[in-house]
Every structure is written in C-alpha cells, then in structure tokens.
Scaffold this motif. Structure first.
Motif: not given
Length: 324
Positions: A120-148
């Motif tokens: 949902f956060l990925n979709g929110l960044m891509v749709s509402k935030g107008r962030i390219a999916s590559f960048i948005a999910t790249l950020g999520m990739m780093a964040a999710a791994r870091s939290i784990a």
C-alpha cells in the motif's frame, strides 16, 4: 499465367506466415518450455525423475507466488524492487507474532497485514506521490531490509511453535503444500486479471495511462490496489518461507528474489512497458527458470555463474520482445 498463379499463392503464404507469427506471439513461452524440457531430459536422464520434477516445483513455488504479484505490477507499467526485502520483513514479523501469541492464525494475519501495508505504501508513493516506481520501491527495499536487520540485530529469528512448520513441510499425497498453494494462487490471479474489471483496468493503465484516465478509470486507486495485491502475494510467499525453515535470516532471506521474479515475468512475455502479458506466461516462465536452475545444479555449474545466466536470459527475452 505465371503471374496469376503467383498472385493466388501470395495470400496463402501470407496467411500461413500470419498464423505462425500469431502462434509464436501467443504461445512462445509454452513452446520454449517444451523445448527446454525435452533438451534437459536428453542432457541428463535424472532430470525426468518424478522426485526431481516435484523438487523443481517445490523450489519455484515461493518465487512463483512473488512473480505473480510482480506480473500485476509490470502489467500496470511499474516495477517492484522491494519484494525480497518486504518478504524478509514480513517473515520476521510473522515469527515475532507467532512466538508472542503462540497462535498460527494470528501470525498469518500479521503477515498478510504487514505485506499488504508495505505494498500500500509503495502504491501511495507511486500514485499520489508521483514517484517513479523504480525509485519508490528501491527506497522500500532499503527500508524494509533495514527494519528487519534492526529487529533481529542482524541475525536470524526462529519460531517456537512447532505446528507452524506444517504449512510448508506437509504434503497431500506426493505433492507438497507450497506447490498446491502456488497453483491455487496462480488460478486466483489468472481469474482476477482475465475475468474482472480490475484486471481490465490494469491492462488499460499499462497500455496508456492518459487514455485510461480520460476513460474515467480511477488510475490512482487501481495503482494502489496493484501494489497492495503484490504485497499480499509476497506475504503468502513469506509465510511459506518462514514455515519451511521455521526461521528467518534478516541478512540472507529474500536476497535477489526481485531478480528471479522479474526474470520469470519477462521470460513469460510480459513487457517492461506494461499493458501486455499473461499470468499463464509467468507460470511457465517460473517453470523455465526452475528447470534452468535445476539443470545447472545437475551439471555442476558454479553457483557464481547462475546469476550471469539469469541476466543473459533477461537481455535475450527483452530483445525478442522488441522484435515482435
């Protein structure tokens, strides 16, 4: 007279070429699967052993479920690089909930909620935030791994409820549960994409987002749904992964899963630009990837070269797509 015969033959030749072209464009992945399967059977007799075939299906079941979600995202014209990291985060949260409550049901619900929320956060960044999916999910990739990594202090976490392992390690006859789940999820996603309005909207957005917007399609809402669904499918894969080993390693679980998923989707014929592709294509793409991995293992190909082979396959598949 010769000219008359030539003119009469031309339409037939043209029709034959058109049929062959249509057959290749629609069923190329199935044809490729059959060729690779036959070649593998000839190269190594151990390949066609029933236990080996079931082992291939077992090995690809987790990536296959992730690839189903990746297909939906790529059909919409996006990409999700966070699937591996979200998978490990979901796995960690699942085991934490399992150990804290002792309830397998609560652990499964936790997994589905965490994965869906990440999507949902990925979709929110891509749709509402107008962030390219590559960048948005790249950020999520780093964040999710870091939290784990933070939660587990860079190590692994193990489940304390033995019944949880039954999800991935039990079977129905000769067929393991993960294989059944993979087939079931493939059927569900196929129906969703081919028989529902949501599926038609995803194809429309991937083909031409501006035209979809002018057609009164709620593009932002559909995109959020696309990434949320991809996150939900990652959650299912994470549950199987955590159950299979009864533990999750924050540093190694899910590593390069995004590469495997993207490879399977592209082999299956889904275009990087979106709007064209089929779930059944991804299904066979996953099987082709599993056969190739299995053959490389049977032939003692170095694991360090297997990534090179996958990269080469992606390039070749994209080149063939551009020629169509």
């Amino acid at each position: 007279m010769a000219n008359v015969v030539l003119n009469e033959n031309n339409p037939q030749t043209s029709n034959a070429k058109n049929r062959l072209s249509w057959l290749w464009s629609e069923y190329s992945v199935i044809i490729a699967f059959l060729i690779i399967f036959i070649a593998a059977s000839i190269m190594n007799p151990r390949f066609i052993d029933m236990n080996n075939q079931l082992n291939i299906l077992m090995q690809v079941s987790i990536i296959g479920i992730v690839a189903l979600g990746m297909t939906i995202v790529m059909l919409s014209g996006g990409i999700d690089l966070s699937v591996g990291s979200v998978l490990v985060l979901v796995g960690v949260c699942t085991v934490l909930a399992l150990n804290a409550t002792g309830s397998i049901l609560i652990a499964i619900v936790t997994a589905l909620l965490v994965g869906s929320f990440a999507g949902f956060l990925n979709g929110l960044m891509v749709s509402k935030g107008r962030i390219a999916s590559f960048i948005a999910t790249l950020g999520m990739m780093a964040a999710a791994r870091s939290i784990a990594l933070y939660i587990t202090e860079g190590g692994s976490i193990s489940g304390k409820v033995t019944g949880f392992t039954a999800i991935a390690n039990n079977n129905l006859g000769m067929i393991d549960y993960p294989i059944i789940i993979f087939f079931f999820m493939t059927a569900l996603v196929y129906i969703l994409m081919q028989k529902t309005r949501f599926g038609r909207y995803v194809y429309a957005i991937g083909s031409n987002e501006k035209a979809a917007l002018l057609s009164a399609i709620r593009v932002n809402r559909v995109k959020i749904g696309v990434y949320s669904l991809a996150g939900l499918l990652v959650s299912v894969a994470a549950i199987i992964e955590a159950s299979r080993l009864n533990s999750v390693s924050s540093s190694s679980t899910g590593v390069q899963y995004e590469l495997d998923a993207i490879t399977a989707v592209i082999i299956g014929g889904t275009r990087m630009t979106g709007g064209r592709g089929k779930i059944i294509g991804t299904f066979f793409g996953v099987l082709i990837l599993g056969i190739l991995n299995n053959m490389m293992n049977l032939m003692n190909v170095s694991p360090h070269l297997q990534g090179f082979v996958k990269g080469l396959i992606i390039i070749i598949a994209v080149v063939f797509q551009k020629k169509e």
